[in-house]
Enzyme design. Structure first.
Site, short mmCIF file in Angstrom:
data_model
loop_
_atom_site.label_atom_id
_atom_site.label_comp_id
_atom_site.label_asym_id
_atom_site.label_seq_id
_atom_site.Cartn_x
_atom_site.Cartn_y
_atom_site.Cartn_z
N GLU A 197 -0.76 -17.22 13.55
CA GLU A 197 -1.88 -16.46 14.29
C GLU A 197 -0.93 -15.62 14.66
OE1 GLU A 197 -3.71 -18.67 17.35
OE2 GLU A 197 -5.03 -17.10 18.06
N ASP A 275 -14.01 -19.14 16.47
CA ASP A 275 -12.52 -19.60 17.09
C ASP A 275 -13.27 -19.89 18.76
OD1 ASP A 275 -9.91 -20.38 17.72
OD2 ASP A 275 -9.26 -18.23 17.61
N ASP A 276 -13.26 -19.09 19.45
CA ASP A 276 -13.83 -19.31 20.88
C ASP A 276 -14.89 -18.28 21.13
OD1 ASP A 276 -11.55 -21.12 21.95
OD2 ASP A 276 -10.47 -19.25 21.04
N1 ADE Z 1 -7.01 -22.62 21.65
C1 ADE Z 1 -8.40 -21.96 21.66
N2 ADE Z 1 -8.43 -21.18 21.03
C2 ADE Z 1 -6.99 -20.88 20.32
C3 ADE Z 1 -6.31 -20.02 19.44
N3 ADE Z 1 -7.28 -19.02 19.07
N4 ADE Z 1 -5.04 -20.35 19.17
C4 ADE Z 1 -4.52 -21.07 19.53
N5 ADE Z 1 -4.98 -21.84 20.40
C5 ADE Z 1 -6.27 -21.82 20.91
ZN ZN Z 2 -8.33 -21.53 17.09
#
Ligand code: ADE
Ligand code: ZN
Length: 335
Positions: A197, A275-276
């Site tokens: 990432e 993701d979030d």
């Molecule tokens: N926890 C929540 N979102 C994340 C992300 N994008 N990368 C790593 N840990 C996470």
């Molecule tokens: Zn993630």
């Protein structure tokens, strides 16, 4: 294209349920549970969501999760995400949760897992949304801590399909968790890990070779190794790519710079995920729409990305076929 995206049934394979906690629910829970949060109102929360990298996000994300106390809180957060699934036409979802974020505050493992899983069961009954739960270890903590959490999850093994690895990537390579992943494999769990990432492609090699994972979460840094790209293509290892996240956390400067189309055109097994979503300005459809507005993705590309998600999910072949038939039917009508 927007209408085309909205109408297609979709699967999501990379969503942190704590990352779906919207500011309004955060405020309600803070008030109900008497938890102090460092914001006066929702506008202040949104202003704080201005990230420079992964760690700057994680600091705020873990602070937000402090408002979650009771089983009902975990249920309500998960149910709110399920309503977003309905809006986004997500018919299958595989949800991450971070037990250590909660058990370290004295919340029991049982409270967390039952709140989440009861909401997911209701989602199946009410909306026919299928789901799986993935338990993540926080990689900034020790492997011993991960082992402790693993022991805690065993009484709830029937509710957890897969073990994952998330949190601060840089300085916490997959190799740190080799033994606990080995144990999880022996216990029959499927395995995934965030890798590549922010940290470089060597973390992806480690995740594959030392943790023996079945999917890579993110993985966009693979592009810097031709040899790895060839392997990912040959073995068709799924990458759960999260475009909005990558832009908000400054992995890429903007959507035009995002490499998803390059990965797809190379022949990798790429999927799109949110993701979030409460922190990164939108749910799954918004990720597709932002890409389409900036990158030359065809309808065929969109269909491929969506089918990849169903194929890379941990559901039965029978259910995969049923879902992919739905995509084919609706995809054709709109083309
Ligand atoms: N926890 C929540 N979102 C994340 C992300 N994008 N990368 C790593 N840990 C996470
Ligand atoms: Zn993630």
């Amino acid at each position: 294209m927007k209408e085309f995206i909205k109408k297609l049934p979709k699967a999501e394979l990379h969503i942190h349920i704590e990352g779906s906690l919207e500011p309004d629910l955060m405020f309600r829970l803070a008030k109900k549970n008497g938890i102090e949060i460092p914001y006066k109102n929702i506008e202040e929360v949104k202003a704080a969501y201005n990230f420079t990298n992964l760690q700057s996000f994680l600091d705020i994300y873990y602070a937000g999760a402090n408002v979650l106390i009771t089983k009902d809180d975990f249920y309500d957060m998960t149910w709110a995400y399920i309503l977003k699934c309905v809006e986004n036409n997500i018919i299958h979802t595989e949800i991450f949760f971070d037990p250590q974020t909660h058990t370290s505050r004295g919340i029991s493992f049982e409270t967390v897992i039952l709140g989440i899983s009861e909401a997911l069961n209701d989602a199946q009954k009410k909306f026919a949304i299928s789901s799986n739960i993935i338990m993540c270890f926080l990689r900034h903590l020790s492997q011993d801590d991960a082992f402790k959490t693993f022991e805690e999850c065993l009484p709830f093994k029937d509710k957890i399909i897969c073990i994952g690895l998330d949190s601060s990537e840089l300085g916490h390579p997959p190799s740190k968790f080799k033994e606990v992943f080995k144990k999880a494999k022996e216990e029959g769990f499927k395995l995934v890990a965030h890798a590549g990432e922010e940290a470089d492609y060597t973390y992806i090699y480690e995740a594959l070779d030392l943790l023996d994972i079945q999917r890579i979460d993110h993985g966009v840094q693979a592009i810097y190794s031709k040899e790895l790209m060839e392997r990912l293509k040959k073995e068709q290892i799924p990458l759960t790519v999260c475009p909005n996240s990558n832009i908000e956390l400054k992995v890429f400067e903007n959507y035009k710079q995002h490499n998803i189309k390059k990965l797809l055109d190379y022949g990798l097994n790429v999927t799109v995920n949110s993701d979030d979503p409460a922190y990164f300005k939108g749910y799954l459809n918004k990720n597709f729409i932002n890409l389409c507005e900036n990158i030359d993705l065809s309808k065929k590309d969109i269909i491929t990305l969506i089918k990849n998600s169903f194929n890379a999910s941990f559901i039965s072949d029978e259910l995969k076929n049923e879902y992919i038939n739905k995509v084919n039917k609706i995809g054709q009508i709109n083309e």
